[in-house]
Design a protein around this motif. Structure first.
Motif, PDB file in Angstrom:
ATOM      1  N   ARG A 172       1.305  -1.486  -0.341  1.00 43.55           N
ATOM      2  CA  ARG A 172       0.283  -0.422  -0.014  1.00 43.55           C
ATOM      3  C   ARG A 172       0.849   1.484  -0.004  1.00 43.55           C
ATOM      4  NH1 ARG A 172      -3.902  -1.534   4.689  1.00 43.55           N
ATOM      5  NH2 ARG A 172      -5.079   0.455   4.516  1.00 43.55           N
ATOM      6  N   LEU A 173       0.718   2.218  -0.572  1.00 44.60           N
ATOM      7  CA  LEU A 173       1.322   3.573  -0.778  1.00 44.60           C
ATOM      8  C   LEU A 173       0.391   4.681  -0.425  1.00 44.60           C
ATOM      9  CD1 LEU A 173       3.822   4.689  -1.323  1.00 44.60           C
ATOM     10  CD2 LEU A 173       3.173   4.745  -3.629  1.00 44.60           C
ATOM     11  N   GLN A 174       0.288   5.519   0.352  1.00 49.21           N
ATOM     12  CA  GLN A 174      -0.589   7.050   0.979  1.00 49.21           C
ATOM     13  C   GLN A 174       0.559   8.158   0.416  1.00 49.21           C
ATOM     14  OE1 GLN A 174      -0.546   6.206   5.236  1.00 49.21           O
ATOM     15  NE2 GLN A 174      -2.399   5.198   4.677  1.00 49.21           N
ATOM     16  N   ALA A 175       0.605   9.351   0.096  1.00 45.94           N
ATOM     17  CA  ALA A 175       0.437  10.321   0.118  1.00 45.94           C
ATOM     18  C   ALA A 175       0.001  11.720   0.490  1.00 45.94           C
ATOM     19  CB  ALA A 175       0.833  10.164  -1.618  1.00 45.94           C
ATOM     20  N   THR A 176      -0.451  13.048   0.072  1.00 42.68           N
ATOM     21  CA  THR A 176      -0.510  13.946   0.834  1.00 42.68           C
ATOM     22  C   THR A 176      -0.244  15.089  -0.171  1.00 42.68           C
ATOM     23  OG1 THR A 176      -1.323  13.426   2.588  1.00 42.68           O
ATOM     24  CG2 THR A 176      -1.813  15.505   1.852  1.00 42.68           C
ATOM     25  N   TYR A 177      -0.691  15.357  -1.226  1.00 42.97           N
ATOM     26  CA  TYR A 177      -0.911  16.312  -2.544  1.00 42.97           C
ATOM     27  C   TYR A 177      -1.365  18.074  -1.690  1.00 42.97           C
ATOM     28  CZ  TYR A 177       1.506  12.974  -5.506  1.00 42.97           C
ATOM     29  OH  TYR A 177       2.547  12.337  -5.434  1.00 42.97           O
ATOM     30  N   GLU A 178      -0.661  18.999  -2.429  1.00 42.30           N
ATOM     31  CA  GLU A 178      -1.212  20.326  -1.425  1.00 42.30           C
ATOM     32  C   GLU A 178      -1.021  21.332  -3.273  1.00 42.30           C
ATOM     33  OE1 GLU A 178      -1.187  23.704   1.727  1.00 42.30           O
ATOM     34  OE2 GLU A 178      -0.201  21.477   1.651  1.00 42.30           O
ATOM     35  N   ALA A 179      -1.508  21.873  -3.108  1.00 47.89           N
ATOM     36  CA  ALA A 179      -1.591  23.067  -3.668  1.00 47.89           C
ATOM     37  C   ALA A 179      -2.762  24.382  -3.589  1.00 47.89           C
ATOM     38  CB  ALA A 179      -2.797  23.044  -5.653  1.00 47.89           C
ATOM     39  N   PRO A 180      -1.891  25.674  -4.430  1.00 46.39           N
ATOM     40  CA  PRO A 180      -2.304  26.569  -3.187  1.00 46.39           C
ATOM     41  C   PRO A 180      -3.284  27.713  -4.048  1.00 46.39           C
ATOM     42  CG  PRO A 180       0.221  27.043  -4.604  1.00 46.39           C
ATOM     43  CD  PRO A 180      -1.060  25.751  -4.658  1.00 46.39           C
ATOM     44  N   TYR A 181      -3.101  28.844  -3.175  1.00 42.80           N
ATOM     45  CA  TYR A 181      -4.834  29.523  -4.503  1.00 42.80           C
ATOM     46  C   TYR A 181      -3.388  30.287  -5.183  1.00 42.80           C
ATOM     47  CZ  TYR A 181      -7.986  29.344  -0.061  1.00 42.80           C
ATOM     48  OH  TYR A 181      -8.953  29.505   0.976  1.00 42.80           O
ATOM     49  N   LEU A 182      -4.382  30.402  -6.358  1.00 45.28           N
ATOM     50  CA  LEU A 182      -3.714  30.631  -7.437  1.00 45.28           C
ATOM     51  C   LEU A 182      -4.487  32.425  -8.434  1.00 45.28           C
ATOM     52  CD1 LEU A 182      -2.129  28.168  -9.394  1.00 45.28           C
ATOM     53  CD2 LEU A 182      -1.009  29.434  -7.990  1.00 45.28           C
ATOM     54  N   ALA A 183      -3.840  33.266  -8.961  1.00 43.14           N
ATOM     55  CA  ALA A 183      -4.049  34.121  -9.377  1.00 43.14           C
ATOM     56  C   ALA A 183      -3.975  34.321 -10.617  1.00 43.14           C
ATOM     57  CB  ALA A 183      -3.996  35.828  -8.790  1.00 43.14           C
ATOM     58  N   GLN A 184      -5.351  34.986 -11.363  1.00 44.16           N
ATOM     59  CA  GLN A 184      -5.073  35.090 -12.797  1.00 44.16           C
ATOM     60  C   GLN A 184      -3.978  36.334 -13.602  1.00 44.16           C
ATOM     61  OE1 GLN A 184      -8.098  35.098 -11.185  1.00 44.16           O
ATOM     62  NE2 GLN A 184      -9.334  33.867 -11.612  1.00 44.16           N
ATOM     63  N   ALA A 185      -3.988  36.788 -12.863  1.00 44.11           N
ATOM     64  CA  ALA A 185      -2.440  37.584 -13.465  1.00 44.11           C
ATOM     65  C   ALA A 185      -2.239  37.378 -14.578  1.00 44.11           C
ATOM     66  CB  ALA A 185      -1.210  36.880 -13.381  1.00 44.11           C
ATOM     67  N   CYS A 186      -3.514  38.879 -15.022  1.00 44.92           N
ATOM     68  CA  CYS A 186      -4.402  38.527 -16.201  1.00 44.92           C
ATOM     69  C   CYS A 186      -2.995  39.810 -16.998  1.00 44.92           C
ATOM     70  CB  CYS A 186      -5.015  39.562 -16.814  1.00 44.92           C
ATOM     71  SG  CYS A 186      -6.819  37.914 -16.268  1.00 44.92           S
ATOM     72  N   MET A 187      -2.409  40.091 -18.284  1.00 43.11           N
ATOM     73  CA  MET A 187      -1.332  40.507 -18.483  1.00 43.11           C
ATOM     74  C   MET A 187      -2.205  41.732 -18.620  1.00 43.11           C
ATOM     75  SD  MET A 187       1.453  39.997 -18.731  1.00 43.11           S
ATOM     76  CE  MET A 187       1.925  38.799 -18.103  1.00 43.11           C
ATOM     77  N   GLU A 188      -3.179  42.389 -19.334  1.00 41.87           N
ATOM     78  CA  GLU A 188      -3.865  43.760 -18.961  1.00 41.87           C
ATOM     79  C   GLU A 188      -5.056  43.799 -18.298  1.00 41.87           C
ATOM     80  OE1 GLU A 188      -7.824  45.611 -21.401  1.00 41.87           O
ATOM     81  OE2 GLU A 188      -7.763  43.496 -22.147  1.00 41.87           O
TER      82      GLU A 188
END
Length: 710
Positions: A321-337
């Protein structure tokens, strides 16, 4: 705003001598207008007496190429001369609703998918009418006529240009079910075609929202609330009003705005404001707190999105058996205009000039903000300098409208990048706790997942399914392609507080990273090649398997690479399109990863413009790689810590890998292409980093310090 559904089988016949107008049935006032002014852009297609074909594009252009792709659909069925096709942006009108959403909205990679049949039918109906007009003039059977390059041609050799036929054709009944071409007879679709909006963007003549100028206009810059729910309790605007050019200071729900003769005066005035904010319930918000809340939500996830077999017993019987915890942060769209909108409220009417993904929702939101009927709101949709979901929101149009209403002037509101990033609409943070079991042969027999993230559906006012599992939080996991007998995939909703919204590829953007990284971990645990391990699990998924095999073949999977360079692979499907990517990566001694080459294989069904497909995959990789290497929005003491590209970096030109895009020919219905290239890049790179260092990165963005230690 009330939205009336327009059937694609009902077409508008209108016009007078000199023009043929084809489109969908419009609301009654619009039909009357079209009848008296046939050149008004209230239908998908018009043909002028000069033979020029004008296509009205219902989707917003934000770099994805719809101003070329959608006219190609019409031109193909019309057999128009492409060199004589022009395109106009559609106004806000129910006639231009996206059939996928039942409102006029560009998003979800739906433009071609949604308009594939309606716009082709518009062109086909016009073609049949023009042929009928020519046949009547020649007194011949229409079956003896064909069309090509803007002309009707009789088998005897006679020809008439479309422009010569529009007056007669306008008097004919519109075919309700025009015959569409078989794809084998396409002359334009599927052929590389240069984009029509490129010249204007190169020479500077293209108009974006931020370029708008209206006589008597004031420019507004706003001190936005640090987050939803925060309110100004004390405002000292004396220094702001002392700045030359500042005309008014107005407080609205979203913050305190300074209105001035120009941008810099407004910006200086905004910076001179002294505001005491009540941060409310989120005054102690921190990224550590967000992480802890989501981790707890993933552990306790009990809203089941998918269950099959008996996961509990299968896990107990697994050889390993294998266990893992993954995580991703909040992100902004950061449009160039930077986000912007110009609004002018005049009595019982309002007009806005805005780069928006949603002219329909914007019209409704402006109507409410201005307290005028929606029919009295005109939305001028300009080019978008990036959307990525952010410009599907209406907040910036609402704020501009409120400021115009309060000031009595036309107002151009410009969000500074810092304002938008600090109080914007974020891709949700997420945590996934994954567990799997392998039998003694290394076969994957069971998979369980607990995923925790805020609900985009709730934030967007959408009704959650009966299960309670937010579809965006679980997409890419609950619908993964792998053949696993025993599964339990569950959602644990948690709401840390920051506003969440759509981000390019939405839930797939983080969930494909979770799944495809974990599948790679399982391949290593099973002592199997990651490509072969995936392929063995895709026996029931020929399109997934097809892109996986093509990407591996074109990348030379299994063949030697230069010293220090390693490969990683990932595959995904979203918005009806399948993409596999192989990344070639090296890791420097200081832990910095470099992506040298990405090979992508794409199955997006029938294609419109291969050039656009390749460029969208390239752009998706830039966007996804920026997030994987750098992207994060963090919080401390209730405030966002990032402000601009110095602390929220995006990929630089020198960092861009070589990208190869290979398209699989297909007769399947078209899929979307603006987003599907983003999800596989992060796991492909992470898996290559593991091959290079033996270090498994389970958190985004990648931690170079951890790689240095490895």
């Amino acid at each position: 705003m009330e939205q009336a559904r327009t059937t694609r089988r009902r077409f508008l016949k209108g016009g007078a001598a000199g023009a043929l107008v084809i489109g969908f049935t419009l609301p009654l006032p619009t039909r009357l207008e079209a009848a008296s002014a046939p050149f008004a852009p209230n239908a998908f297609l018009r043909v002028g007496a000069d033979g020029v074909v004008t296509v009205v594009c219902p989707a917003a252009e934000m770099g994805q190429g719809v101003l070329t792709a959608l006219p190609m659909l019409v031109a193909e069925e019309l057999d128009a001369d492409w060199s004589r096709v022009r395109v106009e942006q559609a106004p806000a009108d129910k006639a231009y609703e996206n059939p996928v959403f039942n409102t006029q909205l560009t998003g979800g990679s739906t433009s071609v998918r949604g308009m594939w049949e309606p716009m082709r039918k518009a062109g086909a109906a016009a073609r049949e009418m023009l042929v009928a007009a020519a046949a009547a003039r020649w007194k011949v059977d229409a079956a003896d006529c064909r069309t090509e390059a803007g002309k009707v041609i009789h088998k005897g050799g006679r020809t008439l240009g479309y422009g010569e036929l529009v007056a007669t054709a306008s008097k004919l009944p519109v075919p309700r079910e025009p015959k569409l071409k078989d794809s084998a007879s396409f002359r334009l679709l599927g052929k590389p075609t240069r984009r029509v909006d490129t010249p204007g963007k190169v020479n500077g003549s293209a108009k974006f929202g931020i370029d708008v100028q209206v006589p008597g206009m004031l420019v507004a810059v706003m001190a936005r609330a640090p987050h939803a729910g925060a309110k100004p309790v004390k405002v000292d605007d004396s220094k702001a009003k002392a700045i030359k050019g500042v005309r008014q200071v107005i407080t609205i729900a979203a913050g305190v705005a300074v209105l001035a003769d120009g941008y810099w005066a407004a910006r200086k005035g905004r910076d001179a404001l002294a505001i005491e904010w009540d941060l409310g319930a989120l005054k102690g918000l921190s990224s550590a707190g967000v992480s802890a809340m989501l981790s707890e939500g993933a552990t306790q996830a009990n809203t089941v999105a998918l269950s099959s077999g008996n996961a509990k017993d299968a896990a107990a019987a697994a050889a390993s058996r294998l266990q893992a915890t993954y995580e991703a942060p909040y992100l902004a769209q950061a449009c160039m205009e930077p986000l912007n909108c110009t609004a002018w409220v005049r009595g019982d009417s309002a007009e806005v000039w805005v780069g928006t993904q949603g002219p329909g929702p914007t019209q409704g939101a402006v109507s409410e903000a201005a307290s005028v009927p929606a029919s009295r709101v005109k939305v001028n949709t300009l080019l978008l300098g990036g959307g990525f979901g952010r410009r599907a929101a209406t907040d910036f149009a609402v704020d501009a409208t409120l400021l115009s209403k309060a000031s009595g002037k036309p107002v151009k509101l410009i969000y500074t990048r810092e304002d938008d990033m600090a109080a914007g609409f974020y891709r949700p943070a997420a945590v996934a706790k994954l567990e799997a079991g392998l039998d003694s042969q290394g076969t994957l027999t069971v998979l369980t997942a607990g995923v925790s993230a805020p609900s985009i559906m709730a934030a967007a006012g959408m009704k959650l399914p009966d299960s309670g599992a937010d579809m965006f939080a679980m997409e890419g996991i609950a619908d993964h392609p792998y053949d696993i007998a025993n599964q339990r995939l569950a959602y644990g909703r948690r709401e840390p507080g920051p506003q969440v919204w759509f981000w390019r590829s939405v839930g797939h953007s983080q969930n494909i990273f979770f799944v495809e990284s974990f599948i790679d971990e399982l391949a290593v645990a099973a002592k199997k090649d990651p490509f072969e391990f995936r392929r063995a699990l895709l026996g029931k998924q020929p399109r997934y398997k097809g892109v996986l095999e093509l990407a591996a073949e074109k990348a030379g999977w299994g063949r030697p690479l230069p010293a220090g360079v390693f490969r990683g692979i990932a595959v995904s499907q979203c918005f009806g399109s399948y993409v596999a990517e192989v990344a070639e990566v090296s890791v420097a001694k200081d832990g910095t990863p470099t992506v040298h080459r990405v090979v992508a294989a794409v199955d997006c069904g029938m294609t419109v413009n291969p050039m656009t497909i390749a460029r969208q995959i390239e752009g998706s990789i830039v966007y996804g790689l920026s997030a994987a290497l750098y992207g994060r929005i963090t919080f401390k003491d209730g405030r966002v810590e990032q402000g601009n590209f110095h602390d929220y970096p995006v990929l630089r030109m020198a960092e861009m890998p070589k990208v190869e895009v290979h398209i699989i020919p297909s007769k399947e219905k078209p899929g979307g292409i603006g987003e599907p290239g983003t999800p596989p890049i992060a796991p492909a790179v992470a898996n290559a980093i593991f091959a290079a260092t033996g270090k498994r990165l389970r958190q985004l963005p990648f931690d170079s310090a951890a790689l240095k230690e490895a």
